[in-house]
Design a protein around this motif. Structure first.
Motif, PDB file in Angstrom:
ATOM      1  N   VAL A   1       1.009   8.580  -5.990  1.00 42.43           N
ATOM      2  CA  VAL A   1      -0.032   9.611  -6.100  1.00 42.43           C
ATOM      3  C   VAL A   1      -0.188  10.418  -4.805  1.00 42.43           C
ATOM      4  O   VAL A   1      -1.202  11.097  -4.624  1.00 42.43           O
ATOM      5  CB  VAL A   1      -1.383   8.984  -6.522  1.00 42.43           C
ATOM      6  CG1 VAL A   1      -1.281   8.428  -7.937  1.00 42.43           C
ATOM      7  CG2 VAL A   1      -1.823   7.875  -5.554  1.00 42.43           C
ATOM      8  N   GLU A   2       0.827  10.347  -3.930  1.00 45.11           N
ATOM      9  CA  GLU A   2       0.736  11.111  -2.683  1.00 45.11           C
ATOM     10  C   GLU A   2       0.632  12.605  -2.991  1.00 45.11           C
ATOM     11  O   GLU A   2       1.372  13.121  -3.840  1.00 45.11           O
ATOM     12  CB  GLU A   2       1.949  10.840  -1.770  1.00 45.11           C
ATOM     13  CG  GLU A   2       1.761  11.456  -0.379  1.00 45.11           C
ATOM     14  CD  GLU A   2       2.928  11.221   0.583  1.00 45.11           C
ATOM     15  OE1 GLU A   2       2.721  11.348   1.795  1.00 45.11           O
ATOM     16  OE2 GLU A   2       4.039  10.913   0.119  1.00 45.11           O
ATOM     17  N   PHE A   3      -0.275  13.273  -2.296  1.00 43.52           N
ATOM     18  CA  PHE A   3      -0.553  14.714  -2.428  1.00 43.52           C
ATOM     19  C   PHE A   3      -1.260  15.099  -3.716  1.00 43.52           C
ATOM     20  O   PHE A   3      -1.399  16.279  -4.021  1.00 43.52           O
ATOM     21  CB  PHE A   3       0.728  15.562  -2.239  1.00 43.52           C
ATOM     22  CG  PHE A   3       1.367  15.354  -0.898  1.00 43.52           C
ATOM     23  CD1 PHE A   3       0.596  15.320   0.253  1.00 43.52           C
ATOM     24  CD2 PHE A   3       2.739  15.153  -0.782  1.00 43.52           C
ATOM     25  CE1 PHE A   3       1.174  15.114   1.504  1.00 43.52           C
ATOM     26  CE2 PHE A   3       3.324  14.947   0.461  1.00 43.52           C
ATOM     27  CZ  PHE A   3       2.541  14.925   1.599  1.00 43.52           C
TER      28      PHE A   3
ATOM     29  N   ALA B   1      -1.880   9.325   0.233  1.00 44.80           N
ATOM     30  CA  ALA B   1      -2.243   8.019  -0.325  1.00 44.80           C
ATOM     31  C   ALA B   1      -1.289   6.898   0.069  1.00 44.80           C
ATOM     32  O   ALA B   1      -1.698   5.735   0.139  1.00 44.80           O
ATOM     33  CB  ALA B   1      -2.316   8.112  -1.853  1.00 44.80           C
ATOM     34  N   ASP B   2      -0.016   7.228   0.320  1.00 41.05           N
ATOM     35  CA  ASP B   2       0.893   6.150   0.744  1.00 41.05           C
ATOM     36  C   ASP B   2       0.513   5.657   2.140  1.00 41.05           C
ATOM     37  O   ASP B   2       0.595   4.462   2.428  1.00 41.05           O
ATOM     38  CB  ASP B   2       2.360   6.594   0.688  1.00 41.05           C
ATOM     39  CG  ASP B   2       2.660   7.737   1.620  1.00 41.05           C
ATOM     40  OD1 ASP B   2       1.784   8.596   1.847  1.00 41.05           O
ATOM     41  OD2 ASP B   2       3.796   7.780   2.135  1.00 41.05           O
ATOM     42  N   THR B   3       0.050   6.575   2.994  1.00 41.47           N
ATOM     43  CA  THR B   3      -0.278   6.194   4.363  1.00 41.47           C
ATOM     44  C   THR B   3      -1.665   5.556   4.462  1.00 41.47           C
ATOM     45  O   THR B   3      -1.831   4.530   5.129  1.00 41.47           O
ATOM     46  CB  THR B   3      -0.147   7.424   5.289  1.00 41.47           C
ATOM     47  OG1 THR B   3       1.160   7.978   5.106  1.00 41.47           O
ATOM     48  CG2 THR B   3      -0.350   7.043   6.737  1.00 41.47           C
ATOM     49  N   THR B   4      -2.664   6.127   3.774  1.00 37.86           N
ATOM     50  CA  THR B   4      -3.971   5.458   3.759  1.00 37.86           C
ATOM     51  C   THR B   4      -3.832   4.103   3.057  1.00 37.86           C
ATOM     52  O   THR B   4      -4.433   3.114   3.489  1.00 37.86           O
ATOM     53  CB  THR B   4      -5.048   6.306   3.051  1.00 37.86           C
ATOM     54  OG1 THR B   4      -4.624   6.588   1.713  1.00 37.86           O
ATOM     55  CG2 THR B   4      -5.309   7.608   3.790  1.00 37.86           C
TER      56      THR B   4
ATOM     57  N   VAL C   1      13.765   8.737   2.973  1.00 36.60           N
ATOM     58  CA  VAL C   1      13.275   9.396   1.762  1.00 36.60           C
ATOM     59  C   VAL C   1      12.251  10.479   2.102  1.00 36.60           C
ATOM     60  O   VAL C   1      12.084  11.452   1.372  1.00 36.60           O
ATOM     61  CB  VAL C   1      12.728   8.337   0.779  1.00 36.60           C
ATOM     62  CG1 VAL C   1      11.518   7.614   1.364  1.00 36.60           C
ATOM     63  CG2 VAL C   1      12.356   8.949  -0.550  1.00 36.60           C
ATOM     64  N   ASP C   2      11.576  10.331   3.269  1.00 34.67           N
ATOM     65  CA  ASP C   2      10.604  11.328   3.688  1.00 34.67           C
ATOM     66  C   ASP C   2      10.494  11.248   5.209  1.00 34.67           C
ATOM     67  O   ASP C   2      10.813  10.213   5.808  1.00 34.67           O
ATOM     68  CB  ASP C   2       9.235  11.036   3.036  1.00 34.67           C
ATOM     69  CG  ASP C   2       8.220  12.145   3.256  1.00 34.67           C
ATOM     70  OD1 ASP C   2       8.635  13.281   3.585  1.00 34.67           O
ATOM     71  OD2 ASP C   2       7.013  11.888   3.094  1.00 34.67           O
ATOM     72  N   CYS C   3      10.073  12.350   5.833  1.00 29.77           N
ATOM     73  CA  CYS C   3       9.801  12.345   7.276  1.00 29.77           C
ATOM     74  C   CYS C   3       8.779  13.422   7.557  1.00 29.77           C
ATOM     75  O   CYS C   3       8.971  14.575   7.188  1.00 29.77           O
ATOM     76  CB  CYS C   3      11.082  12.605   8.078  1.00 29.77           C
ATOM     77  SG  CYS C   3      10.797  12.671   9.873  1.00 29.77           S
TER      78      CYS C   3
ATOM     79  N   GLY D   1       0.820  -1.212   0.000  1.00 31.53           N
ATOM     80  CA  GLY D   1       0.000   0.000   0.000  1.00 31.53           C
ATOM     81  C   GLY D   1       0.851   1.257   0.000  1.00 31.53           C
ATOM     82  O   GLY D   1       0.527   2.244  -0.685  1.00 31.53           O
ATOM     83  N   ASP D   2       1.950   1.232   0.740  1.00 34.79           N
ATOM     84  CA  ASP D   2       2.884   2.360   0.784  1.00 34.79           C
ATOM     85  C   ASP D   2       3.490   2.593  -0.610  1.00 34.79           C
ATOM     86  O   ASP D   2       3.456   3.707  -1.147  1.00 34.79           O
ATOM     87  CB  ASP D   2       3.970   2.027   1.831  1.00 34.79           C
ATOM     88  CG  ASP D   2       4.974   3.145   2.076  1.00 34.79           C
ATOM     89  OD1 ASP D   2       4.811   4.252   1.532  1.00 34.79           O
ATOM     90  OD2 ASP D   2       5.948   2.895   2.836  1.00 34.79           O
ATOM     91  N   ALA D   3       4.004   1.530  -1.209  1.00 34.35           N
ATOM     92  CA  ALA D   3       4.660   1.652  -2.522  1.00 34.35           C
ATOM     93  C   ALA D   3       3.671   2.060  -3.616  1.00 34.35           C
ATOM     94  O   ALA D   3       3.986   2.868  -4.493  1.00 34.35           O
ATOM     95  CB  ALA D   3       5.337   0.329  -2.894  1.00 34.35           C
TER      96      ALA D   3
ATOM     97  N   VAL E   1       9.573   1.688  -1.002  1.00 34.69           N
ATOM     98  CA  VAL E   1       8.628   2.118   0.027  1.00 34.69           C
ATOM     99  C   VAL E   1       9.112   3.435   0.627  1.00 34.69           C
ATOM    100  O   VAL E   1      10.222   3.878   0.342  1.00 34.69           O
ATOM    101  CB  VAL E   1       8.466   1.048   1.129  1.00 34.69           C
ATOM    102  CG1 VAL E   1       7.770  -0.192   0.584  1.00 34.69           C
ATOM    103  CG2 VAL E   1       9.813   0.704   1.761  1.00 34.69           C
ATOM    104  N   THR E   2       8.271   4.056   1.470  1.00 32.68           N
ATOM    105  CA  THR E   2       8.633   5.351   2.055  1.00 32.68           C
ATOM    106  C   THR E   2       8.769   5.227   3.575  1.00 32.68           C
ATOM    107  O   THR E   2       8.846   4.125   4.127  1.00 32.68           O
ATOM    108  CB  THR E   2       7.603   6.439   1.675  1.00 32.68           C
ATOM    109  OG1 THR E   2       6.424   6.272   2.472  1.00 32.68           O
ATOM    110  CG2 THR E   2       7.250   6.383   0.189  1.00 32.68           C
ATOM    111  N   ASP E   3       8.742   6.376   4.232  1.00 35.63           N
ATOM    112  CA  ASP E   3       8.891   6.445   5.692  1.00 35.63           C
ATOM    113  C   ASP E   3       7.890   5.565   6.446  1.00 35.63           C
ATOM    114  O   ASP E   3       8.207   5.058   7.519  1.00 35.63           O
ATOM    115  CB  ASP E   3       8.767   7.900   6.165  1.00 35.63           C
ATOM    116  CG  ASP E   3       7.509   8.589   5.659  1.00 35.63           C
ATOM    117  OD1 ASP E   3       7.063   8.290   4.534  1.00 35.63           O
ATOM    118  OD2 ASP E   3       6.951   9.433   6.386  1.00 35.63           O
ATOM    119  N   ASP E   4       6.698   5.392   5.891  1.00 37.96           N
ATOM    120  CA  ASP E   4       5.695   4.580   6.593  1.00 37.96           C
ATOM    121  C   ASP E   4       6.259   3.195   6.905  1.00 37.96           C
ATOM    122  O   ASP E   4       6.170   2.701   8.034  1.00 37.96           O
ATOM    123  CB  ASP E   4       4.424   4.436   5.741  1.00 37.96           C
ATOM    124  CG  ASP E   4       3.862   5.786   5.323  1.00 37.96           C
ATOM    125  OD1 ASP E   4       4.555   6.509   4.584  1.00 37.96           O
ATOM    126  OD2 ASP E   4       2.754   6.124   5.736  1.00 37.96           O
ATOM    127  N   THR E   5       6.843   2.572   5.902  1.00 32.88           N
ATOM    128  CA  THR E   5       7.383   1.217   6.077  1.00 32.88           C
ATOM    129  C   THR E   5       8.719   1.238   6.800  1.00 32.88           C
ATOM    130  O   THR E   5       8.949   0.430   7.710  1.00 32.88           O
ATOM    131  CB  THR E   5       7.536   0.523   4.707  1.00 32.88           C
ATOM    132  OG1 THR E   5       6.270   0.515   4.053  1.00 32.88           O
ATOM    133  CG2 THR E   5       8.035  -0.908   4.873  1.00 32.88           C
TER     134      THR E   5
END
Ligand code: MN
Ligand code: MN
Length: 309
Positions: free
Chosen positions: A25-27, A253-256, A105-107, A18-20, A56-60
């Motif tokens: 489409v985040e934001f 969208a990466d977090t939802t 990659v993000d925080c 879901g993160d990847a 993946v991003t910070d969520d994972t």
């Protein structure tokens, strides 16, 4: 692999999928996504973070940092946390600092502020802050759920403590406990209709998160995040269908996507995750998640054994 293990691995891999998928489409607004992709349904990377395909991003990665700290602390640190010892939470704070220094990659802003506070003065939580209502503590709590499976008091204590390192807000706490308990039930095999009933009851008890009628906001504000997650999760039973619907709502969208992937992944189990998405995840991510799932379930098991001894 037993059924619980398959569901737990499904939750963690589903989270990463879901993160990847969502990060692309985040934001973005739903209309922008439709104009660019029609329906966004493939793990292709890109997005505002310019990700590699399957990255993946910070969520994972922040979840993996929490999981590492829990496994490293071991069952003794978990038991001592129940007696009021803070060593485990300091280990988690140190893991977040280490994660942050590794240039993720993000925080998120609230995560950054909390990590820098911990680094500066070693405090395990900041003062209550009305600006701490973001979804950053909720998004990374999956390892705490696995490590305390079967012990609700330990789950609540650990979830709140790891959350407060960066987020001190009652709505963040309520969301983290609510979705954590839902995950725990899904791991034990809760049916889709029971999940729908659970969600209806939970928002009766926690009216801030009422998701019908759905307002269509999917921001990083924890209320918007949870409403989006519960709206889509209760609409669709199929992993692929629910995840595509969720990420096409855009915004965070990466977090939802990660949270819906986690809950729907627990429902279907790792063995029934869509192979074309699973194949796209980076091998190191799949390896880390697979190892951590075993380690965290073993931790929950050993804590339970020792408390019965
Ligand atoms: Mn992210
Ligand atoms: Mn996000």
């Amino acid at each position: 692999m037993n059924e619980l293990h398959d569901r737990a691995l499904g939750a963690y891999l589903g989270f990463a999928i879901g993160d990847a998928l969502g990060a692309t489409v985040e934001f973005m607004r739903p209309r922008e996504i439709a104009a660019r992709f029609g329906v966004h349904r493939d793990i292709i990377g890109g997005g505002w973070l310019k990700l590699a395909r399957g990255q993946v991003t910070d969520d994972t990665t922040m979840s993996l940092a929490l999981g590492d700290a829990l496994i490293h602390g071991g069952s003794q640190a978990l038991r001592q946390h129940a007696q009021g010892d803070e060593t485990l939470i300091r280990g988690i704070g140190d893991a977040y600092v280490h994660w942050f220094k590794g240039k993720p990659v993000d925080c998120g802003n609230t995560c950054r502020r909390g990590i820098l506070r911990y680094l500066r003065d070693g405090s395990l939580q900041g003062d209550y802050n009305p600006g701490d209502g973001g979804n950053g503590a909720l998004m990374r709590n999956l390892p705490a759920v696995l490590a305390t499976l079967g012990d609700d008091a330990a789950f609540e204590r650990l979830s709140i403590a790891q959350s407060h390192l960066t987020h001190h807000h009652p709505l963040s706490d309520a969301a983290t406990l609510g979705l954590g308990r839902l995950l725990g039930s899904l791991l034990k095999g809760m049916s889709h209709s029971a999940c729908q009933q659970w969600a209806a009851q939970w928002v009766t008890d926690n009216p801030a998160f009422k998701f019908t009628p759905y307002r269509g906001y999917a921001t990083a504000y924890v209320v918007d995040t949870v409403q989006t997650v519960l709206h889509y999760l209760t609409q669709h039973a199929d992993f692929e269908t629910v995840l595509i619907a969720t990420v096409n709502q855009g915004d965070d969208a990466d977090t939802t996507g990660a949270l819906v992937g986690m809950l729907a992944g627990a429902q279907c189990g790792a063995s029934r995750l869509p192979p074309h998405w699973l194949r796209r995840l980076q091998a190191a991510t799949v390896q880390a998640i697979t190892a951590q799932t075993s380690g965290l379930l073993a931790l929950a098991h050993s804590v339970k054994e020792s408390s019965h001894a």
